[in-house]
Motif scaffolding. Structure first.
Motif, PDB file in Angstrom:
ATOM      1  N   THR A  50       0.835  -1.204   0.000  1.00 34.42           N
ATOM      2  CA  THR A  50       0.000   0.000   0.000  1.00 34.42           C
ATOM      3  C   THR A  50       0.865   1.248   0.000  1.00 34.42           C
ATOM      4  O   THR A  50       1.801   1.366   0.789  1.00 34.42           O
ATOM      5  CB  THR A  50      -0.924   0.023   1.230  1.00 34.42           C
ATOM      6  OG1 THR A  50      -1.774  -1.113   1.210  1.00 34.42           O
ATOM      7  CG2 THR A  50      -1.782   1.279   1.245  1.00 34.42           C
ATOM      8  N   LEU A  51       0.546   2.167  -0.887  1.00 34.85           N
ATOM      9  CA  LEU A  51       1.225   3.457  -0.978  1.00 34.85           C
ATOM     10  C   LEU A  51       0.302   4.528  -0.430  1.00 34.85           C
ATOM     11  O   LEU A  51      -0.826   4.697  -0.905  1.00 34.85           O
ATOM     12  CB  LEU A  51       1.598   3.770  -2.420  1.00 34.85           C
ATOM     13  CG  LEU A  51       2.269   5.131  -2.666  1.00 34.85           C
ATOM     14  CD1 LEU A  51       3.665   5.154  -2.053  1.00 34.85           C
ATOM     15  CD2 LEU A  51       2.338   5.442  -4.154  1.00 34.85           C
TER      16      LEU A  51
ATOM     17  N   ASN B 251      -4.774   6.323   0.324  1.00 37.25           N
ATOM     18  CA  ASN B 251      -4.055   5.069   0.135  1.00 37.25           C
ATOM     19  C   ASN B 251      -4.332   4.476  -1.242  1.00 37.25           C
ATOM     20  O   ASN B 251      -5.469   4.504  -1.730  1.00 37.25           O
ATOM     21  CB  ASN B 251      -4.448   4.053   1.211  1.00 37.25           C
ATOM     22  CG  ASN B 251      -3.973   4.457   2.588  1.00 37.25           C
ATOM     23  OD1 ASN B 251      -3.053   5.252   2.733  1.00 37.25           O
ATOM     24  ND2 ASN B 251      -4.596   3.902   3.616  1.00 37.25           N
TER      25      ASN B 251
ATOM     26  N   GLU C  20       4.414   7.206   1.677  1.00 35.75           N
ATOM     27  CA  GLU C  20       4.777   6.141   2.594  1.00 35.75           C
ATOM     28  C   GLU C  20       4.367   4.814   1.955  1.00 35.75           C
ATOM     29  O   GLU C  20       3.246   4.681   1.450  1.00 35.75           O
ATOM     30  CB  GLU C  20       4.070   6.324   3.942  1.00 35.75           C
ATOM     31  CG  GLU C  20       4.359   7.668   4.596  1.00 35.75           C
ATOM     32  CD  GLU C  20       3.603   7.864   5.901  1.00 35.75           C
ATOM     33  OE1 GLU C  20       2.868   6.915   6.296  1.00 35.75           O
ATOM     34  OE2 GLU C  20       3.734   8.935   6.513  1.00 35.75           O
ATOM     35  N   TYR C  21       5.263   3.838   1.990  1.00 40.17           N
ATOM     36  CA  TYR C  21       4.995   2.569   1.318  1.00 40.17           C
ATOM     37  C   TYR C  21       5.264   1.403   2.262  1.00 40.17           C
ATOM     38  O   TYR C  21       6.303   1.359   2.941  1.00 40.17           O
ATOM     39  CB  TYR C  21       5.860   2.423   0.062  1.00 40.17           C
ATOM     40  CG  TYR C  21       5.586   1.147  -0.699  1.00 40.17           C
ATOM     41  CD1 TYR C  21       4.397   0.985  -1.399  1.00 40.17           C
ATOM     42  CD2 TYR C  21       6.514   0.107  -0.701  1.00 40.17           C
ATOM     43  CE1 TYR C  21       4.134  -0.191  -2.099  1.00 40.17           C
ATOM     44  CE2 TYR C  21       6.258  -1.064  -1.400  1.00 40.17           C
ATOM     45  CZ  TYR C  21       5.066  -1.206  -2.095  1.00 40.17           C
ATOM     46  OH  TYR C  21       4.797  -2.367  -2.772  1.00 40.17           O
TER      47      TYR C  21
ATOM     48  N   ALA D 270       7.763  -0.291   6.849  1.00 42.32           N
ATOM     49  CA  ALA D 270       7.394   0.755   5.892  1.00 42.32           C
ATOM     50  C   ALA D 270       8.525   1.756   5.758  1.00 42.32           C
ATOM     51  O   ALA D 270       9.326   1.956   6.683  1.00 42.32           O
ATOM     52  CB  ALA D 270       6.117   1.461   6.341  1.00 42.32           C
TER      53      ALA D 270
ATOM     54  N   ILE E 136      -0.777  -0.820  -4.451  1.00 51.18           N
ATOM     55  CA  ILE E 136       0.199  -0.999  -5.526  1.00 51.18           C
ATOM     56  C   ILE E 136       0.408  -2.480  -5.823  1.00 51.18           C
ATOM     57  O   ILE E 136       0.508  -2.902  -6.966  1.00 51.18           O
ATOM     58  CB  ILE E 136       1.547  -0.349  -5.143  1.00 51.18           C
ATOM     59  CG1 ILE E 136       1.344   1.143  -4.827  1.00 51.18           C
ATOM     60  CG2 ILE E 136       2.568  -0.532  -6.250  1.00 51.18           C
ATOM     61  CD1 ILE E 136       0.763   1.942  -5.973  1.00 51.18           C
TER      62      ILE E 136
END
Length: 305
Positions: free
Chosen positions: A71-72, A297, A103-104, A111, A300
């Motif tokens: 999740t990005l 959010n 933030e990934y 993360a 990805i």
């Protein structure tokens, strides 16, 4: 002459009926024992406590949450000028501080992130790792612990060659242990031991290492609205004498795919290197900044295999 009405067929039927009568309670008892055993197994199963906070930030502070694997998260953090700036500045609305960040989630526990703020044209990067997660059930873990480390570099050009600094002197570091507990579906509390290391300080009287203790909370008010707060207490030293403790109060509003945060704070900066050791706003004099954070959010990488 009396007839004997008892026959072998009648005796077998009576015997079969008796056995069925005895078997039915036995079967019911077996089902009851199975249900009780299932409940016992479920009560001993460990469950991770989810959504201690609804976002990766409380107000100024980071929370124990991470975006999740694949999740990005895209964050827009905006803060206007102080409310006491007067009508000419439209009570702070003519001024603005902005931070954009990504933030990934590399995994559900690890993360990374990068951001840029217009204060001193500063870039920052960080890593967050969920070392412990609060659980219920067998051998419950009472708290969640997330470790946070960041580095920030200012790229501001100095017009006076006498104060020009090399790259190393432009870098500051932040280290935190984020310790949180979700006491109920509505209340979460977090403690944040913090160390800020500054490679460069203006004079020898300032501190390269600044220590602080932070605290934050989230209290749900309705299904989609929660009250939030965070506070950082500077431990005694030159920095504590020259600057103030950062305080923030706000609201989290859940709106579909993102969380919208409104807040008031005496801190202008939105990264640890600014709001922990460099907050100079006096709340009692009206040095209050109104701001908001929007987090969106994007998936990805699907978690489904």
């Amino acid at each position: 002459m009396l007839r004997n009405f008892y026959t072998p067929h009648l005796g077998a039927g009576l015997l079969l009926s008796g056995l069925l009568a005895l078997a039915t309670p036995a079967h019911a008892q077996t089902d009851l024992l199975a249900d009780l055993e299932k409940q016992t197994v479920d009560s001993t199963r460990r469950e991770v406590v989810a959504a201690t906070f609804k976002g990766t930030h409380i107000i100024n502070a980071q929370s124990v949450e991470t975006p999740g694997q694949g999740t990005l998260a895209f964050l827009i953090q905006h803060r206007f000028g102080t409310l006491n700036s007067g009508a000419y500045e439209f009570f702070g609305l003519d001024q603005a501080v902005l931070r954009l960040s990504f933030e990934y989630g590399l995994t559900n526990r690890l993360a990374v992130g990068v951001g840029r703020t217009n204060i001193d044209k500063t870039f920052d990067g960080f890593v967050k790792y969920k070392a412990l997660q609060q659980t219920t059930g067998a051998r419950p873990m009472p708290v969640s612990v997330t470790l946070f480390a960041s580095a920030a570099i200012t790229t501001l050009r100095f017009t006076d060659p006498a104060v020009e600094r090399n790259t190393a002197s432009r870098v500051d570091y932040a280290y935190q242990a984020l310790i949180a507990r979700k006491f109920s579906p509505g209340l979460s509390v977090q403690l944040m031991p913090t160390l800020i290391h500054r490679n460069f300080v203006a004079n020898a009287a300032m501190q390269n290492d600044v220590y602080a203790i932070g605290a934050g909370l989230r209290q749900k008010l309705t299904k989609r609205v929660a009250l939030t707060a965070d506070y950082f207490y500077l431990l005694p030293g030159n920095t504590a004498r020259n600057y103030r403790n950062a305080l923030g109060l706000g609201f989290d509003i859940e709106t579909g795919g993102h969380v919208f945060q409104l807040h008031f704070t005496n801190a202008k900066g939105m990264t640890e290197k600014f709001f922990v050791p460099q907050t100079d706003g006096n709340i009692f004099n009206g040095d209050i900044y109104f701001g908001f954070t929007v987090a969106r959010n994007f998936t990805i990488k699907s978690q489904l295999k």
